[in-house]
Design an enzyme around this catalytic site. Structure first.
Site: not given
Ligand SMILES: NC(=O)c1ccc[n+]([C@@H]2O[C@H](COP(=O)([O-])OP(=O)(O)OC[C@H]3O[C@@H](n4cnc5c(N)ncnc54)[C@H](O)[C@@H]3O)[C@@H](O)[C@H]2O)c1
Length: 258
Positions: A143, A156
């Site tokens: 991130s 985080y």
């Molecule tokens: N959305 C953003 O703006 C953003 C920005 C930077 C980084 N990220 C990173 O991207 C990744 C995905 O984020 P997102 O926004 O798609 O989130 P999201 O909540 O839409 O999807 C995350 C998925 O991970 C699954 N998950 C959570 N814990 C888990 C576990 N212990 N084992 C297996 N699966 C698990 C959830 O069930 C979900 O389906 C994360 O690592 C997040 O930190 C997101």
């Protein structure tokens, strides 16, 4: 650029939603058989159904990336079904908006266990399969908070900083085996995780308009934006890229506040 990943096997953790789901689609579109992992079986199954409706190859395997036993079962299932793994996308994760005083030790531990230790557990369990594949690629979803951050998100930010550091060290360790390791650092990306944060704001539409305006290109990211970069890093078109972190944020972190 034409990317062909036919006959490749990929595992995307947290592939049932958001960025993981976008990565699964981008990889499957290039011919990969994608193993969608998620802790949420409904989301994981639905994601696979969506891919199959488009005649793409995918299957769902439930596992909690933070649980060693669950990860071992996932690894042995992948081993028995495919015998190798070409692409590993360590994406499962979540965030926590709390100041340090209010962050309970259990909450701190859960963030670390999923967002950082989960990468260690999954990568360790998959190493023999990545080794067998040869010229394999690990892509860790970090991130922008790994580098530039805000207050009240310490756990985080610390976990994601760890992901980038882990990526650098693993690249040294695994390069001689032909395994490349990179991380991708998104800024704001429109996903259910972001939707949950927007919903907690007094005026979600106004907040979205404000954050779109932070970006020189005038919008936040899409899961397809991240999927396209991950597909490139998974392919041999990026064969000289390893040990690096690629920021993908529409120019967000180029901005000097004034
Ligand atoms: N959305 C953003 O703006 C953003 C920005 C930077 C980084 N990220 C990173 O991207 C990744 C995905 O984020 P997102 O926004 O798609 O989130 P999201 O909540 O839409 O999807 C995350 C998925 O991970 C699954 N998950 C959570 N814990 C888990 C576990 N212990 N084992 C297996 N699966 C698990 C959830 O069930 C979900 O389906 C994360 O690592 C997040 O930190 C997101």
């Amino acid at each position: 650029m034409h990317i062909d990943l036919t006959k490749k096997i990929a595992l995307v953790t947290g592939g049932g939603s958001g960025i993981g789901k976008g990565c699964a689609l981008a990889l499957a579109e290039a011919g990969t058989l994608v193993i969608v992992n998620d802790i949420n079986p409904e989301a994981g199954h639905d994601a696979v159904i969506e891919l199959k409706k488009q005649n793409l190859s995918a299957e769902f395997i439930e596992a909690d990336v933070a649980d060693d036993k669950s990860v071992q079962i996932l690894a042995s299932t992948v081993r028995s079904r495919y015998g190798k793994l070409d692409v590993l996308v360590n994406n499962a994760g979540f965030n926590l908006f709390k100041n340090l005083r209010e962050t309970e030790p259990t909450e701190w531990d859960r963030i670390m266990n999923v967002d950082l230790r989960g990468l260690y557990l999954i990568t360790r369990a998959m190493l023999p399969l990545l080794d067998t594949a040869g010229e394999s690629s690990i892509i860790n979803i970090a991130s922008v908070h790994a580098k530039l951050t805000i207050s009240n998100i310490a756990a985080y930010a610390a976990a994601k900083g760890g992901v980038v550091a882990l990526t650098r060290s693993l690249c040294q360790e695994l390069g001689p085996k032909g395994i490349r390791v990179n991380s991708v650092s998104p800024g704001f990306v429109h996903t259910p995780l972001l939707e949950r944060w927007l919903a907690s704001e007094p005026d979600a539409a106004a907040t979205l308009k404000k954050i779109n305006g932070y970006h020189p290109i005038g919008r936040i990211g899409t899961v397809a934006d991240i999927g396209h970069l991950v597909r490139f890093l998974a392919s041999n078109k990026s064969s000289f890229i390893t040990g690096t972190d690629i920021t993908i944020d529409g120019g967000l972190t180029s901005r000097l506040m004034h």
